[in-house]
Design an enzyme around this catalytic site. Structure first.
Site, PDB file in Angstrom:
ATOM      1  CE1 TYR A  94      -7.426  31.905  -7.123  1.00 39.56           C
ATOM      2  CE2 TYR A  94      -5.941  32.793  -8.781  1.00 39.56           C
ATOM      3  CZ  TYR A  94      -6.391  32.747  -7.481  1.00 39.56           C
ATOM      4  OH  TYR A  94      -5.819  33.564  -6.532  1.00 39.56           O
ATOM      5  CB  SER A 146      -5.929  28.245   5.545  1.00 40.90           C
ATOM      6  OG  SER A 146      -6.135  29.551   6.044  1.00 40.90           O
ATOM      7  CG  ASP A 169     -16.262  18.706  15.053  1.00 43.10           C
ATOM      8  OD1 ASP A 169     -15.118  18.704  15.565  1.00 43.10           O
ATOM      9  OD2 ASP A 169     -17.219  18.119  15.551  1.00 43.10           O
ATOM     10  CD1 TRP A 263      -6.951  36.816  -5.759  1.00 40.69           C
ATOM     11  CD2 TRP A 263      -7.697  37.950  -7.534  1.00 40.69           C
ATOM     12  NE1 TRP A 263      -6.561  36.121  -6.862  1.00 40.69           N
ATOM     13  CE2 TRP A 263      -7.002  36.792  -7.963  1.00 40.69           C
ATOM     14  CE3 TRP A 263      -8.249  38.805  -8.471  1.00 40.69           C
ATOM     15  CZ2 TRP A 263      -6.856  36.481  -9.323  1.00 40.69           C
ATOM     16  CZ3 TRP A 263      -8.103  38.496  -9.806  1.00 40.69           C
ATOM     17  CH2 TRP A 263      -7.423  37.344 -10.232  1.00 40.69           C
TER      18      TRP A 263
END
Length: 325
Positions: A94, A146, A169, A263
């Site tokens: 990250y 999400s 899908d 971000w």
């Protein structure tokens, strides 16, 4: 943050925490106030000493907190989600990595249980959230299953914007489609459908989107770019496919498309605490009006963290894992 209780020094961390719904005085059940000479406390925390597979490197440990000093605030975490960024942090890939050993997690809601004698902005019983660690006529959004994606659908609907949602899908595609449409999505299509020739007619029959939100990358992001109107922008805020965003030269030159990244952690650094507070209060107002609801979630006790970590890393997971303390 995946810890039952923690101490923050207000002198250096005042910008890290902000009261939840401060305008309405939102706070939880009464909590006992502690003096500056309060005894140290034993707490449980999910800690990792090195990077790797979260299910293997994260351990539940007992830690000792220092006594509450004059400028300290002690909070008890009530609930904390497991987000993709939390997983990426533990894996070591990250953009922001803490010093090791570290306590996992970046978000959550906590209750103030003790304050030092010099603290005036918070009191025991207040609920707080950590402050540090989303147009056009229509919006195309990738990976809208999400939690962030579901929030964008609802916020766009509240602003009177149309959303076309592109998802991968999966076996339960119809159930997912119905869920997203109930939140305000105008159309839900799969990545495979997006690449079909007939989809060109679909986009010709509606105003071309000027904004695409992408958290996947790879081939699907290239398809999103092709559907944007001239001068449109694609904002990438994640890379779930772990593949680069590829934009053809012709799209950049002849359609003048723009690629940007977002971000939230950097946004917070670039904006003042008051601006972040204004953002939170705007979201809270949408929640009060019933225009923004939480995604489907599963509450998991802290001691069952391994099953929660494993579930959060499964593909096509439709329920966010929430650790409860």
């Amino acid at each position: 943050m995946w810890v039952c209780s923690t101490v923050w020094r207000e002198r250096t961390r005042a910008r890290q925490w902000r009261g939840l719904l401060p305008a309405s005085g939102c706070h939880g059940p009464a909590a006992s106030s502690y003096s500056a000479s309060a005894e140290p406390a034993r707490v449980r925390a999910l800690v990792y000493g090195h990077h790797g597979d979260p299910a293997k490197v994260v351990e539940l440990k007992n830690l000792e907190l220092a006594a509450v000093g004059g400028s300290d605030v002690r909070v008890k975490m009530l609930a904390a989600p497991i987000n993709p960024s939390d997983i990426n942090m533990i894996q070591g890939n990250y953009g922001l990595l803490p010093e090791l050993p570290a306590v996992g997690g970046n978000e959550g809601v906590a209750q103030v249980i003790a304050v030092g004698s010099n603290v005036t902005g918070l009191k025991p019983g207040d609920w707080v959230i950590p402050a540090n660690a989303g147009l056009g006529d229509s919006v195309i959004q990738n990976a809208s299953n999400s939690g962030v994606g579901q929030a964008v659908i609802q916020i766009a609907a509240a602003l009177g914007l149309r959303t076309i949602n592109v998802v991968r899908d999966r076996p339960d595609i119809q159930k997912l489609s119905d869920r997203l449409k109930s939140l305000g999505a105008e159309r839900v299509i799969t990545e495979e459908e997006l690449r079909r020739p007939e989809m060109k007619n679909f986009f010709k029959e509606m105003p071309q989107p000027r904004l695409a939100l992408n958290c996947v990358g790879g081939k699907s992001s290239t398809e999103l770019l092709r559907q944007l109107a001239r001068g449109g922008t694609m904002v990438t805020y994640g890379g779930m496919a772990k593949q680069p965003v590829i934009a053809s030269v012709s799209l950049l030159i002849f359609k003048d498309l723009k690629l940007r990244g977002f971000w939230l952690s950097q946004w917070k650094k670039d904006h003042s605490p008051d601006q972040f507070k204004e953002l939170i209060l705007t979201l809270c107002d949408l929640i009060r009006r019933g225009q923004l609801t939480a995604p489907a979630c599963s509450q998991v006790p802290l001691q069952d963290y391994q099953s929660a970590l494993e579930a959060s890393m499964k593909p096509f997971i439709s329920s966010k894992q929430i650790l409860t303390m």
